[in-house]
Design a protein around this motif. Sequence first.
Motif, PDB file in Angstrom:
ATOM      1  N   ARG A  13      -1.751  -2.654   8.353  1.00 27.08           N
ATOM      2  CA  ARG A  13      -1.631  -2.897   6.915  1.00 27.08           C
ATOM      3  C   ARG A  13      -1.408  -4.378   6.701  1.00 27.08           C
ATOM      4  N   TYR A  25     -11.218  -3.093   6.015  1.00 21.91           N
ATOM      5  CA  TYR A  25      -9.967  -2.710   5.365  1.00 21.91           C
ATOM      6  C   TYR A  25     -10.270  -2.018   4.038  1.00 21.91           C
ATOM      7  N   LYS A  26      -9.413  -1.088   3.669  1.00 23.25           N
ATOM      8  CA  LYS A  26      -9.528  -0.378   2.392  1.00 23.25           C
ATOM      9  C   LYS A  26      -8.316  -0.694   1.542  1.00 23.25           C
ATOM     10  N   GLU A  27      -8.544  -0.924   0.250  1.00 23.57           N
ATOM     11  CA  GLU A  27      -7.428  -1.116  -0.658  1.00 23.57           C
ATOM     12  C   GLU A  27      -6.711   0.213  -0.837  1.00 23.57           C
ATOM     13  N   VAL A  28      -5.389   0.207  -0.606  1.00 29.98           N
ATOM     14  CA  VAL A  28      -4.600   1.433  -0.733  1.00 29.98           C
ATOM     15  C   VAL A  28      -3.469   1.298  -1.745  1.00 29.98           C
ATOM     16  N   GLY A  29      -3.329   0.119  -2.330  1.00 31.31           N
ATOM     17  CA  GLY A  29      -2.292  -0.074  -3.335  1.00 31.31           C
ATOM     18  C   GLY A  29      -2.410  -1.427  -4.002  1.00 31.31           C
ATOM     19  N   LEU A  49      -5.512  -1.442   4.200  1.00 32.66           N
ATOM     20  CA  LEU A  49      -5.268  -0.670   5.408  1.00 32.66           C
ATOM     21  C   LEU A  49      -6.528  -0.620   6.257  1.00 32.66           C
TER      22      LEU A  49
END
Length: 174
Positions: free
Chosen positions: A128, A146-150, A170
Amino acid sequence: MALGFDLDPAVTPALRDGVLDLWADVSNAGGAVGFVPPVTREEIRPELVKHLAAMSEGRHRLLVGYDEDGRVAATAFFAFNTHRLMTHWVWLYTVMVHPRHQGKGYGRELLAAAADAARDFEGVEAIRLTCRGGIGLERFYGSCGYKEVGRVPGAIRVAPGDDRDDITMLLPLE
């Protein structure tokens, strides 16, 4: 030319000074690494000391990328979680590539080397990181897997009237 990477290098005065120079140069070029320009090495030094202390305690690890001249050109710090329910992922902090090397693909090399290193950390399944909104970093990290998680709107105050989103990304380490 590709960077040469070293995980957990010996902390010598040359390494310390190289990281300080990198951090100041990245910050003064507008990089989102915890400071806003203008900033001096002496203003950054206490933050580096915190990272180095955490390294000596085994809570952080350092990945350094060296350019063809042997200079510190890129860094990323790993921070391990101490909470027993979160030890399966690590934080990636202070991800930097020197401005003179921007546009050469070194950022992608650094993130790939960080992912490779983290895959060897016992029990770690993901990385993260957080980034400052408003400058396109989330697009760059997204292009690296990476993926946006917040996202917390306006959580980072760069200057009065200039608030930016704090974005959490993440990367699962399949």
